[in-house]
Design a protein around this motif. Structure first.
Motif, PDB file in Angstrom:
ATOM      1  N   ALA A   1       0.853  -1.187   0.000  1.00  0.00           N
ATOM      2  CA  ALA A   1       0.000   0.000   0.000  1.00  0.00           C
ATOM      3  C   ALA A   1       0.894   1.244   0.000  1.00  0.00           C
ATOM      4  O   ALA A   1       2.047   1.195   0.439  1.00  0.00           O
ATOM      5  N   ILE A   2       0.357   2.344  -0.509  1.00  0.00           N
ATOM      6  CA  ILE A   2       1.139   3.591  -0.594  1.00  0.00           C
ATOM      7  C   ILE A   2       0.468   4.656   0.265  1.00  0.00           C
ATOM      8  O   ILE A   2      -0.742   4.863   0.165  1.00  0.00           O
TER       9      ILE A   2
ATOM     10  N   GLY B   1       6.622  -0.453  10.961  1.00  0.00           N
ATOM     11  CA  GLY B   1       6.219  -1.462   9.976  1.00  0.00           C
ATOM     12  C   GLY B   1       6.162  -0.937   8.556  1.00  0.00           C
ATOM     13  O   GLY B   1       6.077  -1.717   7.614  1.00  0.00           O
ATOM     14  N   GLU B   2       6.184   0.369   8.384  1.00  0.00           N
ATOM     15  CA  GLU B   2       6.163   0.921   7.025  1.00  0.00           C
ATOM     16  C   GLU B   2       7.582   1.072   6.488  1.00  0.00           C
ATOM     17  O   GLU B   2       8.509   1.399   7.234  1.00  0.00           O
TER      18      GLU B   2
ATOM     19  N   ALA C   1       3.393  -1.700   3.564  1.00  0.00           N
ATOM     20  CA  ALA C   1       3.022  -0.325   3.212  1.00  0.00           C
ATOM     21  C   ALA C   1       4.282   0.517   3.032  1.00  0.00           C
ATOM     22  O   ALA C   1       5.313   0.249   3.652  1.00  0.00           O
ATOM     23  N   ILE C   2       4.155   1.513   2.159  1.00  0.00           N
ATOM     24  CA  ILE C   2       5.271   2.421   1.886  1.00  0.00           C
ATOM     25  C   ILE C   2       4.823   3.850   2.176  1.00  0.00           C
ATOM     26  O   ILE C   2       3.828   4.323   1.610  1.00  0.00           O
TER      27      ILE C   2
ATOM     28  N   ARG D   1      -1.524   7.638  -8.564  1.00  0.00           N
ATOM     29  CA  ARG D   1      -2.186   6.432  -9.109  1.00  0.00           C
ATOM     30  C   ARG D   1      -1.763   5.178  -8.364  1.00  0.00           C
ATOM     31  O   ARG D   1      -2.545   4.259  -8.181  1.00  0.00           O
ATOM     32  N   ALA D   2      -0.480   5.154  -7.954  1.00  0.00           N
ATOM     33  CA  ALA D   2      -0.005   3.998  -7.187  1.00  0.00           C
ATOM     34  C   ALA D   2      -0.758   3.912  -5.861  1.00  0.00           C
ATOM     35  O   ALA D   2      -0.961   2.832  -5.323  1.00  0.00           O
ATOM     36  N   ALA D   3      -1.206   5.072  -5.341  1.00  0.00           N
ATOM     37  CA  ALA D   3      -1.908   5.105  -4.055  1.00  0.00           C
ATOM     38  C   ALA D   3      -3.418   4.944  -4.216  1.00  0.00           C
ATOM     39  O   ALA D   3      -4.131   4.788  -3.225  1.00  0.00           O
ATOM     40  N   ALA D   4      -3.916   4.980  -5.463  1.00  0.00           N
ATOM     41  CA  ALA D   4      -5.369   4.941  -5.685  1.00  0.00           C
ATOM     42  C   ALA D   4      -5.944   3.589  -5.275  1.00  0.00           C
ATOM     43  O   ALA D   4      -5.238   2.582  -5.289  1.00  0.00           O
TER      44      ALA D   4
END
Ligand code: TXA
Ligand code: MG
Length: 324
Positions: A233-234, A244-245, A291-292, A312-315
């Protein structure tokens, strides 16, 4: 970098494979492309199958020079001006498709327009000349995934489903071409990319608007949905990573971070960040993080395209929500 760029013999072999209807992955100055003979509908269908790409999302047709481009589409004076300024290079022009283009509907998703690009990468140029046909090529990644900026990225997405991968090392720009709708005046930018809006405005004489991003409309496909997405996830606009990210940093790091981290540009340079973006997302994915957290990147110059890709990567991801 590979020790040697592809030899003439390798390029001739790849050209023969293309002419025989096979897929060939090849470098351009933006990202690696997954190419097929654009005049061969069976070959083009293989691209959609290999990528898992929706058929309503049209492909860019690559040609070696302006003469070949003019055979495919109508270039009005503005399109000619942009072509003279930015080709060969990381720009794609959407123009009216010529009836005599000889390009199957599958390539253009049945649209009256066609997206054309003349890449400058010497290997792409050599392949186009050796093949003697226009090459339809989307970015060489599984549909919706992060684009490939190295041959290893291509192999990691497709394995041996794509036999021929021409390896010329990491790509120079790191981001896809800027897609400009030049089919109607005034021009608009359908996808920000390796050529900045400012550069285009200088040639056009005005600042082009962003094209409509209506997911339902095939005239502007692939523009808003989840895309360029790693498995993790972004989370955007993060000042630091939560426990954890993983951290995708930009500029000086505000807080010490012990988990997986890539800094796109410790000096805060957007051009360097653009080159590193897709490889960084793939590297953080390989770390197995869930997650990032992404630090803010200024939306100036190439930062506009970087932010477009990250948004878009986070959409939200879901069925029918990935485009190319
Ligand atoms: O840098 C690049 O552009 C790379 C290299 C390989 O050339 N190619 C690339 O292709 O990024 P792809 O398929 O991943 O993205 C092409 C974009 C898609 O968003 C597609 O919807 C849009 O161009 N497109 C293609 N034909 C179009 C058309 N006739 N009208 C509007 N958009 C079009
Ligand atoms: Mg793509």
């Amino acid at each position: 970098m590979p020790l040697e760029p592809p030899s003439n013999a390798e390029i001739s072999q790849a050209a023969a494979a293309l002419r025989a209807g096979e897929l060939v992955a090849f470098p351009t100055e933006t990202v690696y492309g997954l190419g097929a003979d654009a005049t061969n509908p069976q070959a083009v269908a293989r691209i959609f199958a290999a990528k898992g790409r929706p058929r309503f999302n049209p492909l860019i047709v690559h040609v070696c020079d302006l003469g070949a481009a003019r055979r495919l589409g109508d270039f009005d004076p503005m399109a000619e001006k942009l072509a003279a300024a930015f080709w060969p290079g990381p720009m794609t022009l959407v123009v009216q498709r010529k009836d005599t283009a000889g390009i199957p509907d599958l390539v253009t998703a049945g649209l009256a327009t066609i997206a054309i690009r003349i890449p400058s990468h010497p290997v792409a140029q050599a392949l186009l000349r050796a093949a003697g046909c226009p090459i339809a090529a989307p970015s060489a990644n599984i549909s919706g995934h992060v684009s490939a900026t190295t041959a290893a990225h291509v192999r990691s997405d497709f394995g041996d489903r794509v036999e021929t991968v021409l390896d010329a090392g990491p790509t120079r720009c790191g981001l896809e071409s800027t897609v400009i709708d030049a089919a109607t005046a005034p021009i608009s930018i359908l996808r920000p990319g390796a050529i900045t809006t400012g550069d285009i405005a200088q040639i056009a004489g005005y600042v082009p608007e962003r094209g409509t991003t209506d997911d339902q409309s095939p005239s502007a496909p692939g523009q808003l949905a989840s895309h360029y997405a790693p498995a993790a996830a972004i989370r955007l606009e993060a000042s630091r990573a939560a426990p954890g990210e993983a951290l995708l940093a930009f500029g000086p790091c505000p807080a010490p971070h012990t988990g997986p981290m890539v800094n796109l540009s410790p000096a805060g340079d957007v051009t360097e960040a653009a080159i590193n973006l897709f490889a960084a997302l793939r590297e953080l994915d390989r770390s197995g993080c869930k997650a990032i957290a992404v630090m803010p990147i200024p939306a100036v110059g190439l930062g506009e395209a970087i932010n477009d890709r990250l948004q878009r990567a986070a959409a939200p991801r879901g069925l029918g929500n990935t485009m190319s």
